[in-house]
Design a protein around this motif. Sequence first.
Motif, PDB file in Angstrom:
ATOM      1  N   GLY A 174      -2.707 -10.120  -5.417  1.00 24.23           N
ATOM      2  CA  GLY A 174      -2.892  -8.845  -6.664  1.00 24.23           C
ATOM      3  C   GLY A 174      -2.865  -7.531  -6.024  1.00 24.23           C
ATOM      4  N   MET A 175      -2.704  -7.049  -4.763  1.00 23.66           N
ATOM      5  CA  MET A 175      -1.974  -6.036  -4.484  1.00 23.66           C
ATOM      6  C   MET A 175      -0.947  -5.589  -5.839  1.00 23.66           C
ATOM      7  SD  MET A 175      -2.307  -5.699  -0.284  1.00 23.66           S
ATOM      8  CE  MET A 175      -2.301  -3.710  -0.841  1.00 23.66           C
ATOM      9  N   LEU A 176       0.001  -6.215  -5.634  1.00 19.22           N
ATOM     10  CA  LEU A 176       1.103  -6.355  -6.208  1.00 19.22           C
ATOM     11  C   LEU A 176       1.104  -6.056  -8.179  1.00 19.22           C
ATOM     12  CD1 LEU A 176       3.451  -8.471  -4.492  1.00 19.22           C
ATOM     13  CD2 LEU A 176       3.926  -6.268  -4.738  1.00 19.22           C
ATOM     14  N   ASN A 177       0.369  -6.722  -8.242  1.00 14.21           N
ATOM     15  CA  ASN A 177      -0.416  -6.995  -9.931  1.00 14.21           C
ATOM     16  C   ASN A 177      -0.757  -5.295 -10.091  1.00 14.21           C
ATOM     17  OD1 ASN A 177       0.665  -9.966 -10.737  1.00 14.21           O
ATOM     18  ND2 ASN A 177      -1.576 -10.405  -9.817  1.00 14.21           N
ATOM     19  N   ALA A 178      -1.629  -4.933  -8.935  1.00 15.81           N
ATOM     20  CA  ALA A 178      -2.048  -3.780 -10.057  1.00 15.81           C
ATOM     21  C   ALA A 178      -0.882  -2.642  -9.597  1.00 15.81           C
ATOM     22  CB  ALA A 178      -3.265  -3.729  -8.252  1.00 15.81           C
ATOM     23  N   PHE A 179      -0.077  -2.938  -9.153  1.00 12.54           N
ATOM     24  CA  PHE A 179       1.078  -1.900  -8.896  1.00 12.54           C
ATOM     25  C   PHE A 179       1.711  -1.878 -10.338  1.00 12.54           C
ATOM     26  CE2 PHE A 179       5.543  -1.408  -8.152  1.00 12.54           C
ATOM     27  CZ  PHE A 179       5.595   0.001  -8.083  1.00 12.54           C
ATOM     28  N   GLY A 180       1.902  -3.377 -10.598  1.00 10.04           N
ATOM     29  CA  GLY A 180       2.392  -3.689 -12.230  1.00 10.04           C
ATOM     30  C   GLY A 180       2.101  -2.495 -13.259  1.00 10.04           C
ATOM     31  N   ALA A 181       0.091  -3.160 -13.195  1.00 12.07           N
ATOM     32  CA  ALA A 181      -0.413  -2.078 -13.702  1.00 12.07           C
ATOM     33  C   ALA A 181      -0.058  -1.100 -14.144  1.00 12.07           C
ATOM     34  CB  ALA A 181      -1.820  -2.586 -13.657  1.00 12.07           C
ATOM     35  N   ARG A 191       0.649  -1.135   0.100  1.00 10.33           N
ATOM     36  CA  ARG A 191       0.190  -0.335   0.153  1.00 10.33           C
ATOM     37  C   ARG A 191       1.107   0.897  -0.309  1.00 10.33           C
ATOM     38  NH1 ARG A 191      -4.667  -2.050   4.508  1.00 10.33           N
ATOM     39  NH2 ARG A 191      -6.221  -2.803   2.218  1.00 10.33           N
ATOM     40  N   LEU A 192       1.841   1.553   0.762  1.00 10.29           N
ATOM     41  CA  LEU A 192       3.281   2.368   0.876  1.00 10.29           C
ATOM     42  C   LEU A 192       3.725   2.543  -0.623  1.00 10.29           C
ATOM     43  CD1 LEU A 192       5.486   4.872   2.094  1.00 10.29           C
ATOM     44  CD2 LEU A 192       6.463   2.857   2.769  1.00 10.29           C
ATOM     45  N   ALA A 193       3.368   0.962  -0.906  1.00  8.68           N
ATOM     46  CA  ALA A 193       4.409   1.699  -2.895  1.00  8.68           C
ATOM     47  C   ALA A 193       3.292   2.110  -3.512  1.00  8.68           C
ATOM     48  CB  ALA A 193       4.591   0.163  -3.892  1.00  8.68           C
ATOM     49  N   HIS A 194       1.865   2.053  -3.058  1.00  5.49           N
ATOM     50  CA  HIS A 194       1.288   2.376  -3.837  1.00  5.49           C
ATOM     51  C   HIS A 194       0.132   3.929  -4.240  1.00  5.49           C
ATOM     52  CE1 HIS A 194      -1.621  -0.922  -6.295  1.00  5.49           C
ATOM     53  NE2 HIS A 194      -1.177  -1.775  -5.605  1.00  5.49           N
ATOM     54  N   ALA A 195       0.696   4.428  -2.252  1.00  2.00           N
ATOM     55  CA  ALA A 195       0.553   5.516  -2.063  1.00  2.00           C
ATOM     56  C   ALA A 195       1.787   6.761  -2.956  1.00  2.00           C
ATOM     57  CB  ALA A 195       0.636   5.599  -1.374  1.00  2.00           C
ATOM     58  N   GLN A 250       2.150   9.423  -5.492  1.00  2.00           N
ATOM     59  CA  GLN A 250       2.333  10.445  -5.920  1.00  2.00           C
ATOM     60  C   GLN A 250       3.451  11.165  -7.252  1.00  2.00           C
ATOM     61  OE1 GLN A 250       3.282  12.172  -1.297  1.00  2.00           O
ATOM     62  NE2 GLN A 250       3.175  10.042  -1.515  1.00  2.00           N
ATOM     63  N   GLY A 251       3.409  10.388  -8.148  1.00  2.00           N
ATOM     64  CA  GLY A 251       4.344  10.259  -8.865  1.00  2.00           C
ATOM     65  C   GLY A 251       6.003  10.268  -8.290  1.00  2.00           C
ATOM     66  N   ASP A 252       6.141   9.428  -7.746  1.00  2.00           N
ATOM     67  CA  ASP A 252       7.406   8.870  -7.078  1.00  2.00           C
ATOM     68  C   ASP A 252       7.785   7.717  -7.466  1.00  2.00           C
ATOM     69  OD1 ASP A 252       7.706  11.140  -5.595  1.00  2.00           O
ATOM     70  OD2 ASP A 252       6.787  10.853  -4.323  1.00  2.00           O
ATOM     71  N   LEU A 253       8.122   7.537  -8.371  1.00  2.00           N
ATOM     72  CA  LEU A 253       8.030   6.088  -9.004  1.00  2.00           C
ATOM     73  C   LEU A 253       8.674   5.720  -8.559  1.00  2.00           C
ATOM     74  CD1 LEU A 253       6.268   7.194 -11.249  1.00  2.00           C
ATOM     75  CD2 LEU A 253       6.875   6.444 -13.105  1.00  2.00           C
ATOM     76  N   GLU A 254      10.261   5.677  -8.743  1.00  2.00           N
ATOM     77  CA  GLU A 254      11.511   4.878  -8.421  1.00  2.00           C
ATOM     78  C   GLU A 254      11.839   4.544  -6.447  1.00  2.00           C
ATOM     79  OE1 GLU A 254      16.589   4.875  -7.966  1.00  2.00           O
ATOM     80  OE2 GLU A 254      15.856   6.385  -9.821  1.00  2.00           O
ATOM     81  N   PRO A 255      11.497   5.446  -5.208  1.00  2.00           N
ATOM     82  CA  PRO A 255      10.686   4.823  -3.966  1.00  2.00           C
ATOM     83  C   PRO A 255       9.871   4.277  -4.520  1.00  2.00           C
ATOM     84  CG  PRO A 255      10.958   7.442  -4.821  1.00  2.00           C
ATOM     85  CD  PRO A 255      10.643   6.864  -6.156  1.00  2.00           C
ATOM     86  N   ALA A 256       8.402   4.397  -5.201  1.00  2.00           N
ATOM     87  CA  ALA A 256       7.623   2.905  -4.993  1.00  2.00           C
ATOM     88  C   ALA A 256       7.928   1.644  -5.132  1.00  2.00           C
ATOM     89  CB  ALA A 256       6.535   3.629  -6.544  1.00  2.00           C
ATOM     90  N   VAL A 257       8.924   1.102  -6.803  1.00  2.00           N
ATOM     91  CA  VAL A 257       9.341  -0.008  -7.292  1.00  2.00           C
ATOM     92  C   VAL A 257      10.643   0.202  -6.093  1.00  2.00           C
ATOM     93  CG1 VAL A 257      11.045  -0.640  -8.750  1.00  2.00           C
ATOM     94  CG2 VAL A 257       9.298   0.782  -9.727  1.00  2.00           C
ATOM     95  N   VAL A 258      11.304   0.700  -5.639  1.00  2.00           N
ATOM     96  CA  VAL A 258      12.067  -0.448  -4.342  1.00  2.00           C
ATOM     97  C   VAL A 258      10.875  -0.541  -3.204  1.00  2.00           C
ATOM     98  CG1 VAL A 258      13.840   0.618  -2.514  1.00  2.00           C
ATOM     99  CG2 VAL A 258      13.501   1.370  -4.776  1.00  2.00           C
ATOM    100  N   THR A 259      10.123   0.483  -3.583  1.00  2.00           N
ATOM    101  CA  THR A 259       9.122  -0.005  -1.986  1.00  2.00           C
ATOM    102  C   THR A 259       8.602  -2.158  -1.958  1.00  2.00           C
ATOM    103  OG1 THR A 259       8.448   1.793  -1.024  1.00  2.00           O
ATOM    104  CG2 THR A 259       7.411   0.369  -0.419  1.00  2.00           C
TER     105      THR A 259
END
Length: 316
Positions: free
Chosen positions: A282-289, A249-253, A257-266
């Motif tokens: 399911g949440m990781l798949n949604a993140f990837g999409a 969920r933190l990665a989605h947040a 915000q457009g913080d793509l690199e920190p999101a992927v690391v998270t």
Amino acid sequence: MAALTGAAAGPRRIGIGDVQQLQARFAEVVASDHRHGGRLSIETRAGQLADEALALQERGTATQRIRAQLYASAASFMSSAMWAAIDGRRFDAALQHHQKAASLAAMSGDSSIQFRIWSHAGSLYRHLGRPGDALAANDVARNLPIARRDPLFASLGHARHAAIHGLTGDTNAVRRSLGRAQEALDRADSGASRPLWITAFYDQAELDSLALAAYLSAGSWEEAEAHAHRSMALRRGAMQRSHAITTVRLAHAQLGQGDLEPAVVTAMSVPAEVSAHPRVTGMLNAFGAKLSDLADGSNLARSWAEYAYNARRTTA
């Protein structure tokens, strides 16, 4: 425990010792849920134990008080079967378990287990994307005597209400509910005697996790991230699945915000063994999409796609 494994030689007196052994079994189910969560084996085992608790009703004589506790034990097991089904995304099974659990809880007269069952129902309808039904179910829980008597139960009811309001995008309602949840949690007596199922998971970390879910659903990315960091800092070490869900969920947040690199690391920090959990997957798949929508063809998107592919191979 002979009464649970085979027929006794004639009717016998069912007593508090039988109830205590059922409660020990329930503690094992709760611990297994925290370690693994969502597994069909947990759902099946909890259902079997509910049947065994009910079978005791037919195997001997008991006082009205003991019979009520047997119904409460059976309802507790069915509520765990229901939660395992919700957590494993087996929603049709969860709806069936809810019907049985609610009936048993009503016969027990135990408002604490009734609270758990109706609070779970609110979560079930929230995951199904039915906020109206979710609010109604959670209101049943919030209006039970235990929620009026014990601020910890009241806090959980308000926090889950906030998560449901997040689905509607009503950030004002989210903030009101979270404020009430925090106020009630602050008033709760930490030394009070309570059922294992609530003390095993509900605390400040879980309140912040529900706040994260609420703000994430409402698209309030910065507030969601703040609650994610707080929840992760306070989370008990044994609750690996809950920590993983908060991490995704933190990665989605961050992505919001457009913080793509920190999101992927998270997102990549989620342990492989936990990423196989149905909700986490399911949440990781949604993140990837979502990442593909935002940065299709980028190095980050390619790195994530490679990571996700390898993770699936590792956990398959």
